[in-house]
Design an enzyme around this catalytic site. Structure first.
Site, short mmCIF file in Angstrom:
data_model
loop_
_atom_site.label_atom_id
_atom_site.label_comp_id
_atom_site.label_asym_id
_atom_site.label_seq_id
_atom_site.Cartn_x
_atom_site.Cartn_y
_atom_site.Cartn_z
N LYS A 286 32.84 34.11 33.91
CA LYS A 286 34.29 34.35 34.01
C LYS A 286 35.00 33.36 33.06
O LYS A 286 34.79 32.17 33.16
CB LYS A 286 34.74 34.12 35.45
CG LYS A 286 36.17 34.53 35.73
CD LYS A 286 36.44 34.69 37.23
CE LYS A 286 37.89 35.12 37.48
NZ LYS A 286 38.13 35.46 38.90
N GLU A 372 39.90 41.28 54.67
CA GLU A 372 41.11 41.08 55.48
C GLU A 372 40.90 41.54 56.92
O GLU A 372 41.34 40.86 57.85
CB GLU A 372 42.28 41.84 54.85
CG GLU A 372 42.85 41.17 53.60
CD GLU A 372 42.05 41.44 52.35
OE1 GLU A 372 41.13 42.26 52.38
OE2 GLU A 372 42.35 40.81 51.31
N ARG A 400 45.46 46.15 54.95
CA ARG A 400 44.05 46.49 55.19
C ARG A 400 43.69 46.23 56.66
O ARG A 400 42.78 46.83 57.20
CB ARG A 400 43.13 45.64 54.30
CG ARG A 400 43.02 46.09 52.86
CD ARG A 400 41.99 47.18 52.71
NE ARG A 400 41.99 47.81 51.41
CZ ARG A 400 41.26 47.38 50.37
NH1 ARG A 400 40.54 46.27 50.46
NH2 ARG A 400 41.29 48.05 49.22
C1 LIG Z 1 42.26 43.79 49.26
C2 LIG Z 1 42.48 42.70 48.26
N1 LIG Z 1 42.39 41.41 48.66
C3 LIG Z 1 42.60 40.41 47.79
C4 LIG Z 1 42.92 40.68 46.49
C5 LIG Z 1 43.24 39.55 45.54
N2 LIG Z 1 42.22 39.48 44.46
C6 LIG Z 1 42.42 40.01 43.28
S1 LIG Z 1 41.14 39.76 42.24
C7 LIG Z 1 40.31 38.89 43.44
C8 LIG Z 1 38.98 38.30 43.15
C9 LIG Z 1 38.05 39.35 42.66
O1 LIG Z 1 36.80 38.74 42.40
P1 LIG Z 1 35.74 39.59 41.59
O2 LIG Z 1 35.69 40.96 42.16
O3 LIG Z 1 34.50 38.81 41.60
O4 LIG Z 1 36.36 39.73 40.13
P2 LIG Z 1 36.43 38.62 38.98
O5 LIG Z 1 37.85 38.11 39.00
O6 LIG Z 1 35.42 37.58 39.30
O7 LIG Z 1 36.12 39.36 37.72
C10 LIG Z 1 41.03 38.84 44.60
C11 LIG Z 1 40.59 38.15 45.84
C12 LIG Z 1 43.02 42.03 46.10
N3 LIG Z 1 43.39 42.38 44.84
N4 LIG Z 1 42.80 43.01 47.00
#
Ligand SMILES: Cc1ncc(C[n+]2csc(CCOP(=O)(O)OP(=O)(O)O)c2C)c(N)n1
Ligand SMILES: CC(=O)[C@@H](O)[C@H](O)COP(=O)(O)O
Ligand SMILES: [Mg+2]
Length: 626
Positions: A286, A372, A400
């Site tokens: 990342k 959630e 959610r």
């Molecule tokens: C239901 C929900 N909860 C929380 C989020 C906030 N959120 C956005 S991106 C993310 C992290 C995603 O991690 P990953 O899937 O590993 O993607 P990366 O950023 O590492 O590429 C979170 C928690 C969201 N978008 N949707």
């Protein structure tokens, strides 16, 4: 113009078909140009950066191998899809991302022909891609379907519901490729057993051999499929005894290097040949390609405008003047006083300002990953087991867990407090992230106290009040800085349950505010001689105060940072109708409209919705003439 700013290949890319005109040997240079464009643009616009940097090669390889948009490509969340936007015709428009009238923050259905479903909330990609894949099978098309899901999003229960259901289509002619983009990071560290399992693969000393082995096996796939898969089983057996994903009916392949664009092309071409249910585990970094982001991907997940030569300083945490920061401070203060207090977040430790609490009380801090629903059920168990849980959760993501608010909190009458952050209009993250619906949704649930502070000191006092209540309750606050000081406010300071407060005595019009708007309107109300009320409570709201006000005011305006339809204002209007007898009192409900609010700054959106002072003034003038 510096060498790095030259984009000879990207200048020729107007859509994904142009990517496929390049030779495989040109792809590393295309990746360099996409990465440079991403850094140059996002450093000027602000937005999501590290995630996109980590999938540049994967994005190029996917559009190179698959016949997009004829083949379907579904990104999970969509925060990592800026390279996808660059390659699918929006290279120039990327400079407008997350801005009023600009490109959407995440994937938006129809923004381009490549984008068939909107995203923004995590863990939906496998399920929607499965639906598309089954549709293609029913329709008899040959269109391929690919879902790209991050290791964080994969921790969401919805992802496993989809993986489980996909198993029903094993060997049924349904083609679905699920790509796990594993960078071992969510917004903060990814947590839980799955994350640990995936990390074991990547930390294994044989990992490099495995990746080489995996590549060799995959290079032979079409020709000697049976042998190749057996050989791969052996390679995997060393590290990945019977992967979870194969239990769901997928053929697990990997882990493979997510930054070797030519290797990825080869693997994707092979996997595409095999068809069926395929699960490709891609390992990425990342923030790849921008050293400060590689070093601190959490800091560079969402960035303000910054100078790439300098980097982002300081790490973007909620500002000290924010409501979020008040919550984080209260958690630390209260934890010092009450050892039963525990804090829970579904993957938003930093955004919810729980960082300090997590550092000081690691044993009382629980990040449950992007889960959630589980965060509330887990809280119900903690509460039933004798603890005092506080769940920090964004309004939009709380949606959610709506059933759990009813089933696992209110119905059980458990002493759990929901700290609902990002309530109301959030701004640049747009329609998937505005906290527009929590008032309308939560006020319908019996046995739930709901508070909306107008200032920082009020938030602190409401958190005290909610915790002292010892019953299900929620405090909702916006993604903004607030007025009000905490000096002199202690853990004993509370507000009276169900009581509002008159901020300015006036006549003719009474403006009843739920949340921060009362502070925005205070000077205006005083100048105009209108009554201004900070209602403080959405449930139970102050009926006696309203009944009193309608004796001396013939115009009532309610204002909430939530949808008007089904909002608290309509409840008050109905109450007033019952109480006015033969008097003529009119009620006007102001708040968010019955439509989706697109991206823009909070200030722009509040202005466009006429909820700022100038808008209120116009509304009042017209209302008085009615
Ligand atoms: C239901 C929900 N909860 C929380 C989020 C906030 N959120 C956005 S991106 C993310 C992290 C995603 O991690 P990953 O899937 O590993 O993607 P990366 O950023 O590492 O590429 C979170 C928690 C969201 N978008 N949707
Ligand atoms: C992509 C996603 O959903 C998160 O990164 C979200 O954008 C964070 O929002 P805040 O910046 O309000 O914490
Ligand atoms: Mg990740």
């Amino acid at each position: 113009m510096e060498e790095k700013d030259l984009m000879p290949l990207l200048d020729k890319i107007h859509n994904a078909a142009d990517v496929r005109k390049l030779s495989r040997s040109q792809l590393p240079e295309l990746c360099r140009e996409v990465r440079q464009t991403l850094i140059d643009t996002v450093s000027k616009t602000a937005g999501h950066l590290a995630s996109g940097l980590g999938v540049v090669e994967l994005t190029v390889a996917l559009h190179y191998v698959f016949d997009t948009p004829d083949d379907f490509l579904i990104w999970d969340v969509g925060h990592q899809a800026y390279p996808h936007k660059i390659l699918t015709g929006h290279r120039k428009e990327l400079a407008t991302i997350r801005q009023k009238g600009g490109l959407h923050a995440f994937i938006w259905r129809g923004e381009t022909p490549y984008d068939v479903l909107s995203t923004g909330h995590a863990s939906t990609s496998i399920g929607s891609a499965l639906g598309i894949a089954v549709a293609q099978h029913q329709l008899g098309t040959k269109r391929q379907v690919v879902a790209v899901i991050g290791d964080g999003a994969l921790s969401g229960g919805m992802a496993f519901e989809a993986l489980n259901h996909a198993g029903a289509f094993m060997d049924k002619g349904v083609n679905l490729l699920v790509i796990l983009n594993d960078n071992e990071m969510s917004i903060s560290e990814n947590v839980g057993g799955l994350a640990k399992g995936l990390s074991r693969v990547l930390s294994n000393p044989h990992y490099a051999k495995l990746v080489e082995g995996g590549k060799k096996v995959l290079e032979k796939l079409p020709a000697v499929r049976r042998f190749a898969l057996r050989a791969q089983e052996h390679v995997k057996g060393m590290i990945m005894p019977g992967t979870l994903f194969e239990e769901f009916g997928f053929n697990y392949i990997g882990p493979v290097d997510g930054h070797d664009v030519k290797g990825l092309v080869q693997i994707l071409q092979n996997v595409k040949e095999i068809g069926g249910l395929q699960f490709l585990h891609v390992v990425t970094c990342k923030g790849k390609g921008y050293p400060p982001a590689e070093k601190d991907p959490i800091c560079y997940h969402g960035v303000p405008r910054f100078d790439p030569a300098e980097g982002v300083h300081p790490t973007p945490f909620p500002s000290d003047r924010s409501f979020s920061a008040v919550f984080g401070r209260w958690m630390c203060d209260k934890a010092a006083q009450n050892d039963k207090l525990v804090g829970i977040t579904p993957a938003m430790r930093i955004g919810s300002a729980l960082d300090e609490f997590a550092k000081r009380y690691p044993d009382r801090f629980f990040d449950v990953a992007i889960a959630e629903e589980h965060s509330l059920v887990f809280a119900s168990g903690l509460a039933a087991g004798g603890m005092r849980p506080v769940v920090a959760i964004y309004s939009t993501f709380l949606q959610r867990a709506y059933d759990s608010v009813f089933h696992d909190l209110a119905l059980q009458d458990l002493p759990i407090m929901l700290a609902i952050d990002r309530a109301g209009v959030v701004g640049p993250d747009g329609p998937t992230h505005h906290g527009a619906f929590d008032i309308a949704a939560l006020k319908a649930i019996p046995n739930l106290t709901i508070m909306a502070p107008s200032s920082r000191d009020e938030l602190y006092k409401m958190l005290n009040t909610g915790f002292k209540l010892g019953h299900p309750c929620a405090v909702r606050y916006p993604r903004t800085e607030g007025v009000g000081e905490l000096d002199g406010i202690t853990l004993d300071d509370t507000v009276e349950i169900g009581k509002g407060r008159v901020l300015s005595e006036g006549a003719k019009i009474a403006v009843l505010c739920f949340g921060v708007f009362s502070q925005d309107y205070l000077e205006y109300a005083k100048e105009q001689g209108y009554t201004l009320v900070d209602m403080r409570f959405i449930k139970p709201w102050d009926e006696a105060l309203v009944e009193d006000l309608i004796k001396t005011h013939d115009r009532i305006i309610t204002v909430e940072d939530g949808v008007v339809k089904g909002g608290i204002g309509e409840e008050i209007a109905s109450f007033v109708q019952r109480k006015i007898g033969d008097r003529k009192v009119k009620v006007l409900n102001l708040g968010l409209p019955d439509r989706y609010i697109m991206e823009g700054t909070r200030k722009e959106i509040i202005h466009d919705l006429r909820l700022d002072v100038s808008g209120l003034d116009e509304t009042v003038a017209a209302f008085l003439k009615e």
